[in-house]
Design a protein around this motif. Sequence first.
Motif, PDB file in Angstrom:
ATOM      1  N   VAL A 140     -30.514 -20.202  -5.286  1.00 17.91           N
ATOM      2  CA  VAL A 140     -29.098 -20.505  -5.091  1.00 17.91           C
ATOM      3  C   VAL A 140     -28.638 -21.589  -6.064  1.00 17.91           C
ATOM      4  N   LEU A 141     -29.428 -22.626  -6.232  1.00 19.96           N
ATOM      5  CA  LEU A 141     -29.040 -23.754  -7.085  1.00 19.96           C
ATOM      6  C   LEU A 141     -28.972 -23.355  -8.554  1.00 19.96           C
ATOM      7  N   VAL A 142     -29.838 -22.436  -8.961  1.00 19.69           N
ATOM      8  CA  VAL A 142     -29.837 -21.990 -10.359  1.00 19.69           C
ATOM      9  C   VAL A 142     -28.619 -21.123 -10.658  1.00 19.69           C
ATOM     10  N   ASN A 143     -28.192 -20.330  -9.681  1.00 20.20           N
ATOM     11  CA  ASN A 143     -27.144 -19.341  -9.930  1.00 20.20           C
ATOM     12  C   ASN A 143     -25.760 -19.726  -9.424  1.00 20.20           C
ATOM     13  N   LEU A 144     -25.681 -20.677  -8.485  1.00 18.71           N
ATOM     14  CA  LEU A 144     -24.394 -21.051  -7.905  1.00 18.71           C
ATOM     15  C   LEU A 144     -24.216 -22.568  -7.987  1.00 18.71           C
ATOM     16  N   SER A 145     -23.172 -23.072  -7.385  1.00 20.89           N
ATOM     17  CA  SER A 145     -22.931 -24.517  -7.388  1.00 20.89           C
ATOM     18  C   SER A 145     -23.946 -25.228  -6.485  1.00 20.89           C
ATOM     19  N   TRP A 146     -24.134 -26.537  -6.701  1.00 18.38           N
ATOM     20  CA  TRP A 146     -25.156 -27.273  -5.964  1.00 18.38           C
ATOM     21  C   TRP A 146     -24.879 -27.280  -4.455  1.00 18.38           C
ATOM     22  N   ASN A 147     -23.597 -27.326  -4.063  1.00 14.18           N
ATOM     23  CA  ASN A 147     -23.284 -27.380  -2.632  1.00 14.18           C
ATOM     24  C   ASN A 147     -23.421 -26.019  -1.945  1.00 14.18           C
ATOM     25  N   SER A 148     -23.632 -24.954  -2.715  1.00 12.36           N
ATOM     26  CA  SER A 148     -23.827 -23.629  -2.115  1.00 12.36           C
ATOM     27  C   SER A 148     -25.104 -23.559  -1.293  1.00 12.36           C
ATOM     28  N   VAL A 149     -26.023 -24.507  -1.528  1.00 10.10           N
ATOM     29  CA  VAL A 149     -27.269 -24.491  -0.771  1.00 10.10           C
ATOM     30  C   VAL A 149     -27.007 -24.665   0.731  1.00 10.10           C
ATOM     31  N   PHE A 150     -25.886 -25.309   1.082  1.00 10.45           N
ATOM     32  CA  PHE A 150     -25.578 -25.504   2.502  1.00 10.45           C
ATOM     33  C   PHE A 150     -25.252 -24.181   3.191  1.00 10.45           C
ATOM     34  N   LEU A 151     -24.805 -23.200   2.430  1.00 11.19           N
ATOM     35  CA  LEU A 151     -24.453 -21.917   3.036  1.00 11.19           C
ATOM     36  C   LEU A 151     -25.685 -21.167   3.544  1.00 11.19           C
ATOM     37  N   LEU A 152     -26.871 -21.524   3.028  1.00  9.62           N
ATOM     38  CA  LEU A 152     -28.091 -20.916   3.574  1.00  9.62           C
ATOM     39  C   LEU A 152     -28.219 -21.193   5.065  1.00  9.62           C
ATOM     40  N   GLN A 153     -27.698 -22.340   5.491  1.00  7.24           N
ATOM     41  CA  GLN A 153     -27.814 -22.728   6.897  1.00  7.24           C
ATOM     42  C   GLN A 153     -26.933 -21.873   7.804  1.00  7.24           C
ATOM     43  N   ALA A 154     -25.961 -21.174   7.214  1.00  7.42           N
ATOM     44  CA  ALA A 154     -25.104 -20.285   8.002  1.00  7.42           C
ATOM     45  C   ALA A 154     -25.860 -19.060   8.516  1.00  7.42           C
ATOM     46  N   VAL A 155     -27.080 -18.829   8.008  1.00  8.73           N
ATOM     47  CA  VAL A 155     -27.909 -17.737   8.527  1.00  8.73           C
ATOM     48  C   VAL A 155     -28.182 -17.951  10.017  1.00  8.73           C
ATOM     49  N   ALA A 156     -28.071 -19.196  10.467  1.00 16.22           N
ATOM     50  CA  ALA A 156     -28.288 -19.480  11.887  1.00 16.22           C
ATOM     51  C   ALA A 156     -27.277 -18.766  12.778  1.00 16.22           C
ATOM     52  N   LEU A 157     -26.106 -18.425  12.254  1.00 15.40           N
ATOM     53  CA  LEU A 157     -25.061 -17.811  13.092  1.00 15.40           C
ATOM     54  C   LEU A 157     -25.453 -16.425  13.606  1.00 15.40           C
ATOM     55  N   PRO A 158     -25.868 -15.479  12.737  1.00 18.31           N
ATOM     56  CA  PRO A 158     -26.312 -14.188  13.283  1.00 18.31           C
ATOM     57  C   PRO A 158     -27.579 -14.307  14.126  1.00 18.31           C
ATOM     58  N   VAL A 159     -28.449 -15.272  13.787  1.00 17.89           N
ATOM     59  CA  VAL A 159     -29.656 -15.466  14.593  1.00 17.89           C
ATOM     60  C   VAL A 159     -29.279 -15.956  15.992  1.00 17.89           C
ATOM     61  N   ALA A 160     -28.206 -16.732  16.101  1.00 14.02           N
ATOM     62  CA  ALA A 160     -27.729 -17.195  17.408  1.00 14.02           C
ATOM     63  C   ALA A 160     -27.354 -16.009  18.293  1.00 14.02           C
ATOM     64  N   VAL A 161     -26.694 -15.017  17.716  1.00 13.64           N
ATOM     65  CA  VAL A 161     -26.328 -13.819  18.475  1.00 13.64           C
ATOM     66  C   VAL A 161     -27.585 -13.096  18.946  1.00 13.64           C
ATOM     67  N   LEU A 162     -28.571 -13.012  18.057  1.00 13.01           N
ATOM     68  CA  LEU A 162     -29.834 -12.353  18.399  1.00 13.01           C
ATOM     69  C   LEU A 162     -30.534 -13.089  19.536  1.00 13.01           C
ATOM     70  N   CYS A 163     -30.537 -14.417  19.476  1.00 17.36           N
ATOM     71  CA  CYS A 163     -31.178 -15.207  20.529  1.00 17.36           C
ATOM     72  C   CYS A 163     -30.490 -15.000  21.873  1.00 17.36           C
ATOM     73  N   CYS A 164     -29.185 -14.896  21.864  1.00 20.56           N
ATOM     74  CA  CYS A 164     -28.437 -14.693  23.100  1.00 20.56           C
ATOM     75  C   CYS A 164     -28.842 -13.386  23.779  1.00 20.56           C
ATOM     76  N   ARG A 165     -29.208 -12.398  22.964  1.00 13.16           N
ATOM     77  CA  ARG A 165     -29.567 -11.088  23.505  1.00 13.16           C
ATOM     78  C   ARG A 165     -31.053 -10.977  23.846  1.00 13.16           C
ATOM     79  N   MET A 166     -31.913 -11.636  23.048  1.00 19.60           N
ATOM     80  CA  MET A 166     -33.350 -11.385  23.141  1.00 19.60           C
ATOM     81  C   MET A 166     -34.133 -12.430  23.922  1.00 19.60           C
ATOM     82  N   LEU A 167     -33.695 -13.678  23.941  1.00 21.09           N
ATOM     83  CA  LEU A 167     -34.476 -14.724  24.598  1.00 21.09           C
ATOM     84  C   LEU A 167     -34.301 -14.658  26.112  1.00 21.09           C
TER      85      LEU A 167
END
Length: 394
Positions: free
Chosen positions: A154-181
Amino acid sequence: MTRPELRADLTAALAAAVVLTGVQGFAPALPLMRVQLGLSDLEISLLIVGYLLPGALCAFPIGIVADRAGLARTVSGALIVFGICGVLAYFWHDLGSLLAIRAVQGAMFGGVLALTIIATGAAGDTQRITSAQSRRVVIMTCAEGVAPLAAGIVLVNLSWNSVFLLQAVALPVAVLCCRMLPKSVPGARRRVSTAEIVRASRRAVFSFAGAAVQAPGFLRFFLKYALLTFVPLLAATTYGLDPLEIGVMLALASLAGACMAAAAPWFARGTSVGTLLGISLTLTALPIVLVPVAGPVGVLALLVVLTGAGDGLLAVVNNVVVTRLAPGDGKAAFIGLTGGIRSAGKLSAPLVAGLLAEAIPLGLTLASLGVLGLTAIAVVPTIARLLDGVDDAP
């Protein structure tokens, strides 16, 4: 094991892996952040400490919430907050905003790591818990390698602050946890008041037996973070290794840890948990004691790989111990408090090792910490007796 149980275990492990983007997936951006924001070394360290400290302090209250409001709901909510914070950091990345955002994220990080332990195989017998915790440790170890790689791309190809968007992967995982846990904490006996939860979890920790249970987890993270901080310095200053060579050595240690974690269920078939705990503590700490007499660089690398292997096995065995010995009332709160104690090991390791290194050579500093780690073997008989008193029926 049923398919729903396997899906729940894998989902819990995925949730734990995702929140690693807050540290391992964030660290590669620090050099660019220093330049872009003009940060000092102290300000850079605040971004890390300001993330880990709330995680240590908030895991216990988040565990209480899980005992009262339900496991799936609490983990999902924490992941949603974590992911939203990542998106906010992409837009508001001045130092003050980042410190506030990362403090909230760190609190969620501590809660998710603790709660996914209790969500992983917690309602089964010892063999089932060992298998489930083994998968969790292997997945998290892989994530520790993948997260920095993804951040680098991400840092090589996009802006330095784009690395924070990796943390947004937690959002779909939250939906999965609500259903599976599991909706409620596995193995909890009954719905209890907050006061009862606090009393039960504190009794389980702040007693001689409770302290014995917590010692291996605290010392595991104490040794791991001391090693990650100071072995690279020793390798560079004493052995003249370059960053790539140091990285390869640490990567091999992580690989050894993953292999040992994967083999833990096989070891558990013919060996008691207490015996495995003693073996894993010895394998983790003894190589560190031998660092000052390592001699050739190949021997140093072997010692680092051996302690990595011990850490992988200890991670699984220690999670089995705390899961089996968690009180029926306030299980999640107990695991949360356990997570806070482990985080204290992470936070104190660089400080203690740094103070020692001011007085004695670096190799002797690491050896002293290894000796401290070996002292945890003294609590193994106490833990073994406590485990003998636990009914192993699911």
